[in-house]
Write an enzyme that holds these catalytic residues in place. Structure first.
Site, PDB file in Angstrom:
ATOM      1  N   CYS A  48     -16.952  31.940  13.387  1.00 38.02           N
ATOM      2  CA  CYS A  48     -18.676  32.315  12.726  1.00 38.02           C
ATOM      3  C   CYS A  48     -19.463  32.131  13.921  1.00 38.02           C
ATOM      4  O   CYS A  48     -20.672  32.227  13.601  1.00 38.02           O
ATOM      5  CB  CYS A  48     -18.552  31.422  11.670  1.00 38.02           C
ATOM      6  SG  CYS A  48     -17.714  31.685  10.373  1.00 38.02           S
ATOM      7  N   HIS A 102     -25.025  27.153   8.758  1.00 39.11           N
ATOM      8  CA  HIS A 102     -23.795  28.057   8.605  1.00 39.11           C
ATOM      9  C   HIS A 102     -23.329  27.906   7.134  1.00 39.11           C
ATOM     10  O   HIS A 102     -23.087  26.681   6.932  1.00 39.11           O
ATOM     11  CB  HIS A 102     -22.769  27.999   9.745  1.00 39.11           C
ATOM     12  CG  HIS A 102     -21.381  28.588   9.276  1.00 39.11           C
ATOM     13  ND1 HIS A 102     -21.348  29.803   8.975  1.00 39.11           N
ATOM     14  CD2 HIS A 102     -20.374  27.927   9.081  1.00 39.11           C
ATOM     15  CE1 HIS A 102     -19.950  30.092   8.527  1.00 39.11           C
ATOM     16  NE2 HIS A 102     -19.458  28.902   8.619  1.00 39.11           N
ATOM     17  N   GLU A 158     -15.233  38.393  13.443  1.00 44.65           N
ATOM     18  CA  GLU A 158     -14.062  37.766  13.579  1.00 44.65           C
ATOM     19  C   GLU A 158     -13.191  38.749  12.546  1.00 44.65           C
ATOM     20  O   GLU A 158     -12.141  38.281  12.354  1.00 44.65           O
ATOM     21  CB  GLU A 158     -14.112  36.239  13.125  1.00 44.65           C
ATOM     22  CG  GLU A 158     -14.443  35.945  11.759  1.00 44.65           C
ATOM     23  CD  GLU A 158     -14.337  34.398  11.765  1.00 44.65           C
ATOM     24  OE1 GLU A 158     -13.287  33.971  11.404  1.00 44.65           O
ATOM     25  OE2 GLU A 158     -15.555  33.627  11.443  1.00 44.65           O
TER      26      GLU A 158
END
Ligand code: HMG
Length: 407
Positions: free
Chosen positions: A129, A251, A97
């Protein structure tokens, strides 16, 4: 060799042999600079424990101007490429990103810098993400159709919220590179997966901004809501329970975030299961505590930390929760393979961390403010102080210039 591959493929096609697909190798790179979060807290007039306990970060990686998402990814991939991989990689997918071009894929630069064979597909994927997880799922499909191929999945980002913002403590820089193949030597990924998409504005970065916009509290809530949803759906789809997992990797925008998610499900397990998951969670956060959020690569850095910092039994099931703001979430899992640690680059990563240089807060601020020209002018960058083999050397006529010092 070709005949053997064809024979294997025929067996798979006829259903005589189960095709196992997953992670064959994992590379990681983070730039040479970091900031100590205790010192950042003092500079921001915040109690250090807020950053080290409340947020759960000890250090934050800082990228010099000579490292961009392309070079970080290329440096991560360099260490896992051998002749066999170079010969067999026919698909490169770059999840990021922090893209450097609206049109050209960052993966094409990496493909060239690594000297991969021309007969390959190369693309860039974007969904905050989540990009690298999407790449892994697509790679599985590609290998299922072409069992002899290998896919290079790159996850690379520089997380920027801005100096003296609430998000500053959750910045970072780094990349993870994964080789996805049949008969993987590290982890076989299961077919089952649970995923969710919802159009929400918890975190985004408009094309005119080089820092992210974020609704911090809302993003935390959504992360937890997405986790709850895909976790429940995954259990329903597979019949697995929390006791089936040796560890769950998350994450990690910051290490407390994954812990908050883990805590929401711990009471589904016995005391032993709870202790195991809590202990392995801490191990999975060790690298992220030193690097910070690296967006697309954060989940895979968490997995790498767990695999490199603890010897787990072959056959252990590891859960993976991927979250990309905006938002897409996914839960899936994999099984560790015999002797998987022999295929990790533990010494390389230990050296990478040991050789980093601490920056003062003011030096970090200076580096943070440095930027490449956006008015079309050219620039030459000095790479002598950058120990990375692959660096950005400048911009000429709107084109980024790179070097691979090893060539
Ligand atoms: P904040 O408002 O500065 O912090 O922002 P806070 O006041 O909420 O405090 C944080 C924690 O520190 C709290 O603990 C405090 O109690 C604790 P919690 O209640 O959360 O458990 N605390 C202390 N603990 C010990 N000793 C002390 C002390 N003082 C306070 N003395 C926030 C925090 C994370 C919101 C901010 O940093 C931010 O906006 N970060 C960016 C957004 C983010 O990371 N969101 C995470 C979910 S979204 C996601 O993961 C996607 C993402 O990676 C992007 C993508 O997908 O591309 C971000």
């Amino acid at each position: 060799m070709k005949l053997f591959t064809y024979y294997q493929y025929e067996k798979v096609r006829k259903g005589e042999r189960e095709l196992k697909i997953g992670i064959d190798k994992i590379g990681f790179y983070t730039p040479q600079y970091y900031v100590d979060m205790n010192k950042l807290a003092v500079a921001r007039n915040v109690e250090p424990e807020k950053f080290t306990i409340g947020i759960g970060q000890d250090e934050m990686a800082v990228a010099p101007i000579t490292q961009d998402p392309v070079t970080l990814a290329a440096n991560a991939a360099l260490q896992i490429l051998d002749d066999e991989a170079r010969e067999k990689i026919d698909f490169v997918m770059f999840g990021t990103e922090s893209g450097i071009d609206h049109s050209k894929s960052a993966g094409v630069y990496v493909h060239q810098l690594l000297g991969l064979k021309p007969n390959a597909r190369t693309i860039e994927l974007k969904q905050a993400c989540y990009g690298a997880t999407a790449a892994i799922q697509l790679a599985k499909g590609h290998i299922a159709l072409n069992p002899e191929s290998k896919v290079l999945v790159l996850a690379s980002d520089i997380a920027r919220y801005g100096i003296n913002t609430p998000g500053e403590v959750t910045q970072g820089a780094g990349a993870v590179a994964l080789i996805i193949s049949a008969d993987p030597r590290i982890m076989v990924l299961d077919d089952a997966s649970a995923y969710l998409t919802k159009d929400i504005m918890d975190f985004w970065r408009p094309t005119y901004s080089d820092v992210a916009f974020v609704d911090g509290k809302y993003s935390n809530e959504q992360y937890l809501e997405f986790f709850g949803h895909v976790w429940d759906e995954y259990k329903e789809k597979t019949g697995l329970t929390i006791a089936d997992f040796e560890a769950i990797c998350y994450h990690l925008p910051y290490t407390k975030m994954g812990l908050k998610a883990l805590r929401t499900i711990l009471d589904e397990g016995s005391v032993d299961v709870q202790e195991r998951l809590k202990e392995n969670y801490q191990i999975s956060t060790l690298y992220s505590r030193k690097v910070g959020n690296i967006y697309t690569a954060s989940l895979y850095l968490s997995l790498l930390s767990l695999l490199e910092q603890k010897e787990l039994e072959a056959g252990s099931r590891i859960g993976l929760f991927s979250y990309g703001s905006g938002a897409v979430g996914e839960f899936f899992s994999g099984i560790l393979q015999p002797n998987y640690r022999d295929f990790l680059k533990i010494d390389h990563h230990t050296n990478l961390f040991n050789n980093r240089t601490e920056l003062s807060v003011s030096k970090y601020e200076e580096i943070f403010e440095e930027s490449l020209p956006t008015d079309g002018s050219s620039v030459d960058l000095d790479t002598t102080n950058d120990p990375a083999p692959i660096c950005l050397t400048g911009i000429k006529e709107h084109m980024r210039q790179y070097t691979n010092k090893n060539k």
